[in-house]
Motif scaffolding. Sequence first.
Motif, PDB file in Angstrom:
ATOM      1  N   THR A 147       0.824  -1.204   0.000  1.00 18.18           N
ATOM      2  CA  THR A 147       0.000   0.000   0.000  1.00 18.18           C
ATOM      3  C   THR A 147       0.861   1.258   0.000  1.00 18.18           C
ATOM      4  O   THR A 147       0.609   2.192  -0.766  1.00 18.18           O
ATOM      5  N   LEU A 148       1.885   1.283   0.841  1.00 14.27           N
ATOM      6  CA  LEU A 148       2.761   2.457   0.906  1.00 14.27           C
ATOM      7  C   LEU A 148       3.542   2.630  -0.390  1.00 14.27           C
ATOM      8  O   LEU A 148       3.753   3.760  -0.844  1.00 14.27           O
ATOM      9  N   TYR A 149       3.939   1.521  -0.984  1.00 11.35           N
ATOM     10  CA  TYR A 149       4.629   1.597  -2.277  1.00 11.35           C
ATOM     11  C   TYR A 149       3.700   2.198  -3.336  1.00 11.35           C
ATOM     12  O   TYR A 149       4.104   3.063  -4.108  1.00 11.35           O
ATOM     13  N   ARG A 150       2.476   1.755  -3.369  1.00  8.52           N
ATOM     14  CA  ARG A 150       1.524   2.287  -4.357  1.00  8.52           C
ATOM     15  C   ARG A 150       1.334   3.791  -4.170  1.00  8.52           C
ATOM     16  O   ARG A 150       1.315   4.548  -5.143  1.00  8.52           O
ATOM     17  N   LYS A 151       1.196   4.224  -2.929  1.00  8.03           N
ATOM     18  CA  LYS A 151       1.030   5.654  -2.668  1.00  8.03           C
ATOM     19  C   LYS A 151       2.255   6.442  -3.131  1.00  8.03           C
ATOM     20  O   LYS A 151       2.128   7.462  -3.805  1.00  8.03           O
ATOM     21  N   GLN A 152       3.431   5.956  -2.744  1.00 10.46           N
ATOM     22  CA  GLN A 152       4.659   6.652  -3.146  1.00 10.46           C
ATOM     23  C   GLN A 152       4.833   6.634  -4.657  1.00 10.46           C
ATOM     24  O   GLN A 152       5.269   7.615  -5.253  1.00 10.46           O
ATOM     25  N   SER A 153       4.516   5.502  -5.291  1.00 12.10           N
ATOM     26  CA  SER A 153       4.721   5.404  -6.734  1.00 12.10           C
ATOM     27  C   SER A 153       3.802   6.362  -7.484  1.00 12.10           C
ATOM     28  O   SER A 153       4.192   6.901  -8.524  1.00 12.10           O
ATOM     29  N   LEU A 154       2.616   6.601  -6.969  1.00 13.89           N
ATOM     30  CA  LEU A 154       1.740   7.584  -7.599  1.00 13.89           C
ATOM     31  C   LEU A 154       2.344   8.985  -7.505  1.00 13.89           C
ATOM     32  O   LEU A 154       2.208   9.787  -8.422  1.00 13.89           O
ATOM     33  N   LYS A 155       3.012   9.260  -6.400  1.00 13.82           N
ATOM     34  CA  LYS A 155       3.597  10.575  -6.211  1.00 13.82           C
ATOM     35  C   LYS A 155       4.814  10.804  -7.093  1.00 13.82           C
ATOM     36  O   LYS A 155       5.040  11.911  -7.560  1.00 13.82           O
ATOM     37  N   VAL A 156       5.622   9.759  -7.308  1.00 17.21           N
ATOM     38  CA  VAL A 156       6.894   9.951  -8.012  1.00 17.21           C
ATOM     39  C   VAL A 156       6.886   9.394  -9.436  1.00 17.21           C
ATOM     40  O   VAL A 156       7.915   9.410 -10.101  1.00 17.21           O
ATOM     41  N   HIS A 157       5.735   8.940  -9.901  1.00 19.79           N
ATOM     42  CA  HIS A 157       5.674   8.331 -11.234  1.00 19.79           C
ATOM     43  C   HIS A 157       6.147   9.330 -12.288  1.00 19.79           C
ATOM     44  O   HIS A 157       5.745  10.494 -12.279  1.00 19.79           O
ATOM     45  N   PRO A 158       7.007   8.903 -13.216  1.00 20.32           N
ATOM     46  CA  PRO A 158       7.551   9.810 -14.239  1.00 20.32           C
ATOM     47  C   PRO A 158       6.483  10.479 -15.107  1.00 20.32           C
ATOM     48  O   PRO A 158       6.715  11.572 -15.622  1.00 20.32           O
ATOM     49  N   ASP A 159       5.338   9.867 -15.267  1.00 22.35           N
ATOM     50  CA  ASP A 159       4.280  10.475 -16.080  1.00 22.35           C
ATOM     51  C   ASP A 159       3.756  11.764 -15.461  1.00 22.35           C
ATOM     52  O   ASP A 159       3.148  12.574 -16.148  1.00 22.35           O
ATOM     53  N   ARG A 160       4.014  11.961 -14.183  1.00 26.92           N
ATOM     54  CA  ARG A 160       3.547  13.177 -13.502  1.00 26.92           C
ATOM     55  C   ARG A 160       4.583  14.298 -13.562  1.00 26.92           C
ATOM     56  O   ARG A 160       4.280  15.433 -13.210  1.00 26.92           O
ATOM     57  N   ALA A 161       5.796  13.980 -14.008  1.00 22.00           N
ATOM     58  CA  ALA A 161       6.881  14.961 -14.011  1.00 22.00           C
ATOM     59  C   ALA A 161       6.813  15.852 -15.255  1.00 22.00           C
ATOM     60  O   ALA A 161       6.304  15.454 -16.301  1.00 22.00           O
ATOM     61  N   GLU A 162       7.342  17.038 -15.106  1.00 26.33           N
ATOM     62  CA  GLU A 162       7.504  17.931 -16.256  1.00 26.33           C
ATOM     63  C   GLU A 162       8.517  17.304 -17.210  1.00 26.33           C
ATOM     64  O   GLU A 162       9.391  16.543 -16.791  1.00 26.33           O
ATOM     65  N   GLU A 163       8.423  17.635 -18.467  1.00 29.61           N
ATOM     66  CA  GLU A 163       9.289  17.027 -19.486  1.00 29.61           C
ATOM     67  C   GLU A 163      10.771  17.183 -19.138  1.00 29.61           C
ATOM     68  O   GLU A 163      11.556  16.253 -19.289  1.00 29.61           O
ATOM     69  N   ALA A 164      11.150  18.333 -18.622  1.00 30.02           N
ATOM     70  CA  ALA A 164      12.558  18.591 -18.285  1.00 30.02           C
ATOM     71  C   ALA A 164      13.036  17.727 -17.119  1.00 30.02           C
ATOM     72  O   ALA A 164      14.234  17.506 -16.965  1.00 30.02           O
ATOM     73  N   ASP A 165      12.109  17.235 -16.308  1.00 32.74           N
ATOM     74  CA  ASP A 165      12.465  16.461 -15.121  1.00 32.74           C
ATOM     75  C   ASP A 165      12.246  14.969 -15.289  1.00 32.74           C
ATOM     76  O   ASP A 165      12.379  14.206 -14.335  1.00 32.74           O
ATOM     77  N   LYS A 166      11.906  14.512 -16.487  1.00 28.36           N
ATOM     78  CA  LYS A 166      11.545  13.106 -16.719  1.00 28.36           C
ATOM     79  C   LYS A 166      12.674  12.144 -16.361  1.00 28.36           C
ATOM     80  O   LYS A 166      12.421  11.098 -15.777  1.00 28.36           O
ATOM     81  N   ASP A 167      13.910  12.478 -16.717  1.00 30.23           N
ATOM     82  CA  ASP A 167      15.018  11.557 -16.444  1.00 30.23           C
ATOM     83  C   ASP A 167      15.221  11.358 -14.947  1.00 30.23           C
ATOM     84  O   ASP A 167      15.397  10.226 -14.484  1.00 30.23           O
TER      85      ASP A 167
END
Length: 170
Positions: free
Chosen positions: A33-53
């Motif tokens: 459960t905690l992994y799922r929550k964290q993964s939603l927060k840090v998933h690359p699809d949520r990042a700005e294009e410049a921060d994808k890497d």
Amino acid sequence: MGLLDDCKQYFGTDDLYQVLGAKKGSRDNEIKTLYRKQSLKVHPDRAEEADKDVAKRRFQTLSKVHFILSDKSLRETYDETGIIPTDDSFESKADWVEYWRLLFPKITPKDIDDFLDKYVGSEDERNDLKTYYVRFEGDLDVITQYMFCFDEIRSRELIQEMIDNEEVPE
């Protein structure tokens, strides 16, 4: 760089449990459960294009942490010795895309928005805030790293309400 160095760089700690916001001895379902929550927060699809890497490397680090803590043998070894597998052993054991797909269906921006609509203002959000407030002794800088959609004004009001109701220490 090794996994612990990556954890320190991307999550500010070299403790695998702290990366997830878990405690040593957490049950498997809590880890998941905690992994799922964290993964939603840090998933690359949520990042700005410049921060994808950077977001991709952060997400991969989180996935490796979950991989260790969700594998009974690896977790026992880590708990007893602090030793984790080398990056080479990850590559031989896991296809990360396949691993991710086994855990989660493909997530769309609508899925994220729907989740956040349900989470913000919910009892889960209140409980998470309470847990992190106590764990991090009221340090909002740290709490913001763990909370979804952190709204400082709303969070301060909730914390003050919990203090007034003697649910948490001042």
